[in-house]
Design an enzyme around this catalytic site. Structure first.
Site, PDB file in Angstrom:
ATOM      1  CE1 TYR A  53     -19.113   3.117 -90.030  1.00 39.54           C
ATOM      2  CE2 TYR A  53     -19.001   3.808 -92.327  1.00 39.54           C
ATOM      3  CZ  TYR A  53     -19.462   2.934 -91.362  1.00 39.54           C
ATOM      4  OH  TYR A  53     -20.268   1.879 -91.720  1.00 39.54           O
ATOM      5  CD  GLN A  89     -27.422   0.853-103.073  1.00 42.46           C
ATOM      6  OE1 GLN A  89     -27.652  -0.138-102.382  1.00 42.46           O
ATOM      7  NE2 GLN A  89     -27.004   0.752-104.331  1.00 42.46           N
ATOM      8  CG  ASN A  90     -21.869   5.154-103.550  1.00 42.52           C
ATOM      9  OD1 ASN A  90     -22.031   3.972-103.251  1.00 42.52           O
ATOM     10  ND2 ASN A  90     -21.649   5.556-104.788  1.00 42.52           N
ATOM     11  CG  HIS A 107     -27.370   2.902 -97.763  1.00 39.31           C
ATOM     12  ND1 HIS A 107     -26.814   1.902 -98.513  1.00 39.31           N
ATOM     13  CD2 HIS A 107     -28.698   2.622 -97.708  1.00 39.31           C
ATOM     14  CE1 HIS A 107     -27.754   1.041 -98.880  1.00 39.31           C
ATOM     15  NE2 HIS A 107     -28.906   1.462 -98.414  1.00 39.31           N
ATOM     16  N   GLY A 174     -23.418   0.648-110.897  1.00 41.75           N
ATOM     17  CA  GLY A 174     -22.405   0.185-109.949  1.00 41.75           C
ATOM     18  C   GLY A 174     -22.957  -0.298-108.620  1.00 41.75           C
ATOM     19  CB  THR A 175     -25.771  -0.901-106.930  1.00 39.85           C
ATOM     20  OG1 THR A 175     -26.224  -1.516-105.726  1.00 39.85           O
ATOM     21  CG2 THR A 175     -26.890  -0.821-107.936  1.00 39.85           C
ATOM     22  CG  ASN A 200     -22.771  -3.768-111.809  1.00 44.58           C
ATOM     23  OD1 ASN A 200     -22.758  -2.837-111.015  1.00 44.58           O
ATOM     24  ND2 ASN A 200     -22.354  -4.979-111.497  1.00 44.58           N
ATOM     25  CG  LEU A 201     -16.760  -3.662-113.265  1.00 36.64           C
ATOM     26  CD1 LEU A 201     -15.693  -4.262-112.372  1.00 36.64           C
ATOM     27  CD2 LEU A 201     -16.210  -3.305-114.621  1.00 36.64           C
TER      28      LEU A 201
HETATM   29  N1  APR Z   1     -18.172   0.411-113.166  1.00 33.89           N
HETATM   30  C1  APR Z   1     -19.393  -0.166-112.973  1.00 33.89           C
HETATM   31  N2  APR Z   1     -19.639  -1.071-111.996  1.00 33.89           N
HETATM   32  C2  APR Z   1     -18.607  -1.385-111.181  1.00 33.89           C
HETATM   33  C3  APR Z   1     -17.315  -0.816-111.311  1.00 33.89           C
HETATM   34  C4  APR Z   1     -17.120   0.120-112.360  1.00 33.89           C
HETATM   35  N3  APR Z   1     -15.934   0.691-112.582  1.00 33.89           N
HETATM   36  N4  APR Z   1     -16.511  -1.361-110.350  1.00 33.89           N
HETATM   37  C5  APR Z   1     -17.276  -2.212-109.640  1.00 33.89           C
HETATM   38  N5  APR Z   1     -18.529  -2.241-110.138  1.00 33.89           N
HETATM   39  C6  APR Z   1     -19.683  -3.006-109.666  1.00 33.89           C
HETATM   40  C7  APR Z   1     -19.356  -4.379-109.121  1.00 33.89           C
HETATM   41  O1  APR Z   1     -19.403  -5.348-110.161  1.00 33.89           O
HETATM   42  C8  APR Z   1     -20.486  -4.584-108.109  1.00 33.89           C
HETATM   43  O2  APR Z   1     -21.592  -5.268-108.706  1.00 33.89           O
HETATM   44  O3  APR Z   1     -20.236  -2.289-108.599  1.00 33.89           O
HETATM   45  C9  APR Z   1     -20.925  -3.173-107.735  1.00 33.89           C
HETATM   46  C10 APR Z   1     -20.571  -2.813-106.303  1.00 33.89           C
HETATM   47  O4  APR Z   1     -21.321  -3.652-105.465  1.00 33.89           O
HETATM   48  P1  APR Z   1     -21.126  -3.541-103.875  1.00 33.89           P
HETATM   49  O5  APR Z   1     -19.672  -3.546-103.540  1.00 33.89           O
HETATM   50  O6  APR Z   1     -22.034  -4.586-103.290  1.00 33.89           O
HETATM   51  O7  APR Z   1     -21.668  -2.094-103.502  1.00 33.89           O
HETATM   52  P2  APR Z   1     -23.176  -1.629-103.359  1.00 33.89           P
HETATM   53  O8  APR Z   1     -24.064  -2.354-104.319  1.00 33.89           O
HETATM   54  O9  APR Z   1     -23.163  -0.139-103.421  1.00 33.89           O
HETATM   55  O10 APR Z   1     -23.550  -2.081-101.863  1.00 33.89           O
HETATM   56  C11 APR Z   1     -24.831  -1.714-101.420  1.00 33.89           C
HETATM   57  O11 APR Z   1     -24.301  -2.556 -99.233  1.00 33.89           O
HETATM   58  O12 APR Z   1     -22.690  -2.813 -97.660  1.00 33.89           O
HETATM   59  C12 APR Z   1     -23.823  -2.096 -97.963  1.00 33.89           C
HETATM   60  O13 APR Z   1     -24.436   0.044 -97.286  1.00 33.89           O
HETATM   61  C13 APR Z   1     -23.522  -0.628 -98.085  1.00 33.89           C
HETATM   62  O14 APR Z   1     -24.390   0.947 -99.674  1.00 33.89           O
HETATM   63  C14 APR Z   1     -23.795  -0.333 -99.544  1.00 33.89           C
HETATM   64  C15 APR Z   1     -24.761  -1.426 -99.949  1.00 33.89           C
END
Ligand code: APR
Length: 232
Positions: A53, A89-90, A107, A174-175, A200-201
């Site tokens: 971290y 969640q960020n 989180h 973006g999750t 989302n992507l």
């Molecule tokens: N625009 C939109 N979406 C995007 C982009 C972008 N430029 N780049 C990536 N993504 C999408 C990806 O396709 C993916 O589905 O963002 C998502 C990120 O997913 P994760 O990496 O799983 O992140 P997140 O969903 O925030 O994870 C949730 O998991 O590990 C734990 O605590 C951690 O808060 C985190 C939680």
């Protein structure tokens, strides 16, 4: 329309240069989740967790909010008549840097440490180390990054539950929709009658709960959508 909930994940910060967790360059690719994001991992090697971290904090400090973060702020500024809550969640602080309001870090946040002995929350100025004494109770070997590890209860859950029951529009940005309880927020919002949108992507594990999926880079897709919503 009165209440809007915007849930954000690592993907909203991708265009600011911060790695996501499960993308190709994913944070979890280089580390084992169980080593740096679980209570067991922290108990086994707290200094490794602090190092992870500490490094993430340096990256976060250099990052700037992108068009998606700024679009949320613009929407909040234009529509002060609405209750627009940002549930993130960020652990990065890009929503704060974008000057958004009503931000809930479910989180945790990268700029804080919590004392496991007295609960004191310490703001980070630089690196934290496990053997640093708590500024309040003076104990050492009690500081933990104020990050919600797997197996721990996310923060603000009572408040978020109420928001989901009352929101008219629920937007996820973006999750990947794989980590609960956040991945289930859309179901609650939908159950209570909200219109639900996914930015989302690509499609996510829970995308079928969304009324509309807008695929692409959030920095490109979200500003246009919020500009339209702001006129409604
Ligand atoms: N625009 C939109 N979406 C995007 C982009 C972008 N430029 N780049 C990536 N993504 C999408 C990806 O396709 C993916 O589905 O963002 C998502 C990120 O997913 P994760 O990496 O799983 O992140 P997140 O969903 O925030 O994870 C949730 O998991 O590990 C734990 O605590 C951690 O808060 C985190 C939680």
């Amino acid at each position: 329309m009165k209440n809007i909930v915007i849930l954000t994940g690592a993907g909203i910060s991708a265009e600011s240069g911060l790695a996501t967790f499960r993308g190709s360059d994913g944070l979890w690719d280089n580390y084992k989740v169980e080593d740096v994001a679980s209570i067991e991992g922290f108990e086994k090697n707290p200094e490794l967790v602090h190092t992870f971290y500490n490094n993430l904090f340096l990256k976060v400090q250099k990052a700037e909010p992108n068009e998606a973060h700024l679009a949320i702020t613009k929407f909040q500024q234009e529509r002060k008549d609405l209750q627009i809550d940002v549930v993130t969640q960020n652990v990065d602080l890009l929503h704060e840097k974008a000057k958004s309001e009503n931000i809930y870090h479910i989180h945790g946040r990268i700029d804080e440490c919590v004392c496991l002995n007295c609960g004191h929350i310490e703001k980070r100025k630089g690196d934290f180390h496990f053997n640093m004494p708590c500024k309040k109770c003076g104990q050492i070997n009690v500081l933990k990054p104020n990050i919600v590890f797997f197996g721990e209860m996310p923060m603000y859950m009572d408040k978020v539950e109420k928001m989901l029951q009352q929101c008219d529009v629920f937007i996820a940005v973006g999750t990947s929709g794989v980590v609960y309880p956040a991945a289930g927020f859309v179901q609650t919002a939908k159950y209570y009658g909200a219109k639900t949108y996914l930015f989302n992507l690509d499609n996510t594990e829970n995308n079928f709960f969304f009324d509309k999926q807008i695929l692409g880079k959030a920095g490109e897709t979200l500003p246009e959508f919020l500009a339209d919503l702001s006129k409604k």
